[in-house]
Design a protein around this motif. Structure first.
Motif, PDB file in Angstrom:
ATOM      1  N   LEU A  38       0.841  -1.196   0.000  1.00 43.71           N
ATOM      2  CA  LEU A  38       0.000   0.000   0.000  1.00 43.71           C
ATOM      3  C   LEU A  38       0.877   1.248   0.000  1.00 43.71           C
ATOM      4  O   LEU A  38       1.836   1.334   0.758  1.00 43.71           O
ATOM      5  CB  LEU A  38      -0.901   0.036   1.234  1.00 43.71           C
ATOM      6  CG  LEU A  38      -2.052  -0.964   1.266  1.00 43.71           C
ATOM      7  CD1 LEU A  38      -2.693  -0.999   2.633  1.00 43.71           C
ATOM      8  CD2 LEU A  38      -3.075  -0.623   0.219  1.00 43.71           C
ATOM      9  N   SER A  39       0.493   2.198  -0.818  1.00 42.99           N
ATOM     10  CA  SER A  39       1.262   3.447  -0.876  1.00 42.99           C
ATOM     11  C   SER A  39       0.744   4.426   0.168  1.00 42.99           C
ATOM     12  O   SER A  39      -0.366   4.291   0.699  1.00 42.99           O
ATOM     13  CB  SER A  39       1.130   4.075  -2.265  1.00 42.99           C
ATOM     14  OG  SER A  39      -0.187   4.555  -2.466  1.00 42.99           O
ATOM     15  N   GLU A  40       1.548   5.422   0.420  1.00 46.68           N
ATOM     16  CA  GLU A  40       1.163   6.497   1.332  1.00 46.68           C
ATOM     17  C   GLU A  40      -0.127   7.161   0.850  1.00 46.68           C
ATOM     18  O   GLU A  40      -1.031   7.438   1.644  1.00 46.68           O
ATOM     19  CB  GLU A  40       2.296   7.523   1.407  1.00 46.68           C
ATOM     20  CG  GLU A  40       1.994   8.724   2.245  1.00 46.68           C
ATOM     21  CD  GLU A  40       3.152   9.729   2.245  1.00 46.68           C
ATOM     22  OE1 GLU A  40       3.058  10.691   3.027  1.00 46.68           O
ATOM     23  OE2 GLU A  40       4.131   9.553   1.484  1.00 46.68           O
ATOM     24  N   ALA A  41      -0.230   7.388  -0.458  1.00 44.94           N
ATOM     25  CA  ALA A  41      -1.411   8.059  -1.019  1.00 44.94           C
ATOM     26  C   ALA A  41      -2.678   7.226  -0.805  1.00 44.94           C
ATOM     27  O   ALA A  41      -3.734   7.773  -0.454  1.00 44.94           O
ATOM     28  CB  ALA A  41      -1.204   8.320  -2.505  1.00 44.94           C
ATOM     29  N   ILE A  42      -2.592   5.918  -0.984  1.00 45.30           N
ATOM     30  CA  ILE A  42      -3.763   5.062  -0.778  1.00 45.30           C
ATOM     31  C   ILE A  42      -4.184   5.110   0.687  1.00 45.30           C
ATOM     32  O   ILE A  42      -5.367   5.242   1.000  1.00 45.30           O
ATOM     33  CB  ILE A  42      -3.481   3.611  -1.232  1.00 45.30           C
ATOM     34  CG1 ILE A  42      -3.369   3.553  -2.756  1.00 45.30           C
ATOM     35  CG2 ILE A  42      -4.566   2.660  -0.733  1.00 45.30           C
ATOM     36  CD1 ILE A  42      -2.940   2.199  -3.294  1.00 45.30           C
ATOM     37  N   ASP A  55      -9.823  -3.532  -0.906  1.00 47.02           N
ATOM     38  CA  ASP A  55      -9.637  -4.966  -1.076  1.00 47.02           C
ATOM     39  C   ASP A  55      -9.482  -5.598   0.301  1.00 47.02           C
ATOM     40  O   ASP A  55      -8.979  -4.968   1.242  1.00 47.02           O
ATOM     41  CB  ASP A  55      -8.366  -5.266  -1.882  1.00 47.02           C
ATOM     42  CG  ASP A  55      -8.435  -4.784  -3.318  1.00 47.02           C
ATOM     43  OD1 ASP A  55      -9.554  -4.585  -3.822  1.00 47.02           O
ATOM     44  OD2 ASP A  55      -7.358  -4.626  -3.924  1.00 47.02           O
ATOM     45  N   VAL A  56      -9.881  -6.836   0.404  1.00 49.70           N
ATOM     46  CA  VAL A  56      -9.696  -7.561   1.659  1.00 49.70           C
ATOM     47  C   VAL A  56      -8.223  -7.574   2.033  1.00 49.70           C
ATOM     48  O   VAL A  56      -7.868  -7.369   3.196  1.00 49.70           O
ATOM     49  CB  VAL A  56     -10.252  -8.998   1.537  1.00 49.70           C
ATOM     50  CG1 VAL A  56      -9.882  -9.838   2.743  1.00 49.70           C
ATOM     51  CG2 VAL A  56     -11.757  -8.972   1.351  1.00 49.70           C
ATOM     52  N   SER A  57      -7.353  -7.770   1.040  1.00 49.81           N
ATOM     53  CA  SER A  57      -5.911  -7.820   1.335  1.00 49.81           C
ATOM     54  C   SER A  57      -5.421  -6.483   1.887  1.00 49.81           C
ATOM     55  O   SER A  57      -4.560  -6.457   2.772  1.00 49.81           O
ATOM     56  CB  SER A  57      -5.114  -8.218   0.092  1.00 49.81           C
ATOM     57  OG  SER A  57      -5.289  -7.273  -0.944  1.00 49.81           O
ATOM     58  N   GLN A  58      -5.963  -5.374   1.419  1.00 53.10           N
ATOM     59  CA  GLN A  58      -5.565  -4.077   1.947  1.00 53.10           C
ATOM     60  C   GLN A  58      -5.947  -3.961   3.420  1.00 53.10           C
ATOM     61  O   GLN A  58      -5.133  -3.539   4.253  1.00 53.10           O
ATOM     62  CB  GLN A  58      -6.218  -2.949   1.141  1.00 53.10           C
ATOM     63  CG  GLN A  58      -5.670  -2.812  -0.263  1.00 53.10           C
ATOM     64  CD  GLN A  58      -6.432  -1.797  -1.087  1.00 53.10           C
ATOM     65  OE1 GLN A  58      -7.660  -1.673  -0.984  1.00 53.10           O
ATOM     66  NE2 GLN A  58      -5.705  -1.054  -1.919  1.00 53.10           N
TER      67      GLN A  58
END
Length: 192
Positions: A38-42, A55-58
């Motif tokens: 995951l990026s800082e922006a996300i 997403d579940v993974s996120q």
């Protein structure tokens, strides 16, 4: 400092949990996620509510990096009777409280959510049996090791003979219960 478990949205719970865990910025959280998925922006977009579909993974990666149970992020468990506040859920979740959601999510046998169909009740029962079987499997291994150590260090006339018999009895009981649960699960189609 605010209790992240009572925050009013998923993003706010993540942001407050991040700060409570000593991660000052979204960049710190992004860096704490092993594998950098995951990026800082996300993360900033999630925390501010600009990104509501995840997403579940996120979610799992964020919860693991924050070292909190997933339920703590998904529902305002700091106020268990508060309504579930996740966007985009079907009407089936309407009126469900935070604690009912946690019970449903974790398939807790003794939780406040009650399954509404026989299929759901069976699935919950099987999942609970699987959890118990898994814990018993670990307990059998632990007791077996204890029994072997006690056997190796005690003579038959030793005062610890009673301890050895107690450990052996506990081992027999744990094996019997583990076998009973395994039989139940296998009859329901589980491959153990």
């Amino acid at each position: 400092m605010a209790d992240f478990r009572s925050e009013s949205s998923l993003g706010a719970r993540i942001r407050t949990a991040r700060r409570a865990r000593g991660l000052r910025t979204a960049r710190d959280l992004a860096d704490a996620i092993v594998g950098g998925t995951l990026s800082e922006a996300i993360i900033e977009n999630i925390e501010t509510g600009r990104k509501v579909s995840l997403d579940v993974s996120q979610l799992l990666n964020i919860a693991m990096a924050l070292r909190v149970p997933l339920s703590y992020l998904l529902a305002p468990l700091g106020e268990p009777e508060r309504p579930l506040d996740l966007p985009n859920l079907s009407q089936a979740f309407e009126g469900m409280t935070a604690i009912e959601f946690d019970s449903w999510l974790t398939a807790s046998k003794d939780g406040s959510y009650r399954p509404e169909s026989i299929e759901e009740r069976n699935a919950t029962s099987e999942l609970q049996a699987l959890r118990e079987w898994s814990a018993l499997t670990r307990e059998v291994a632990r007791l077996q090791t204890m029994f072997e150590l006690e056997t190796a260090t005690m003579s038959s006339a030793d005062a610890g003979d009673a301890l050895l018999r107690t450990t052996e009895a506990r081992l027999v009981d744990a094996r019997r219960e583990s076998a009973r649960l395994a039989s139940y699960l296998e009859s329901a189609g589980w491959k153990l």
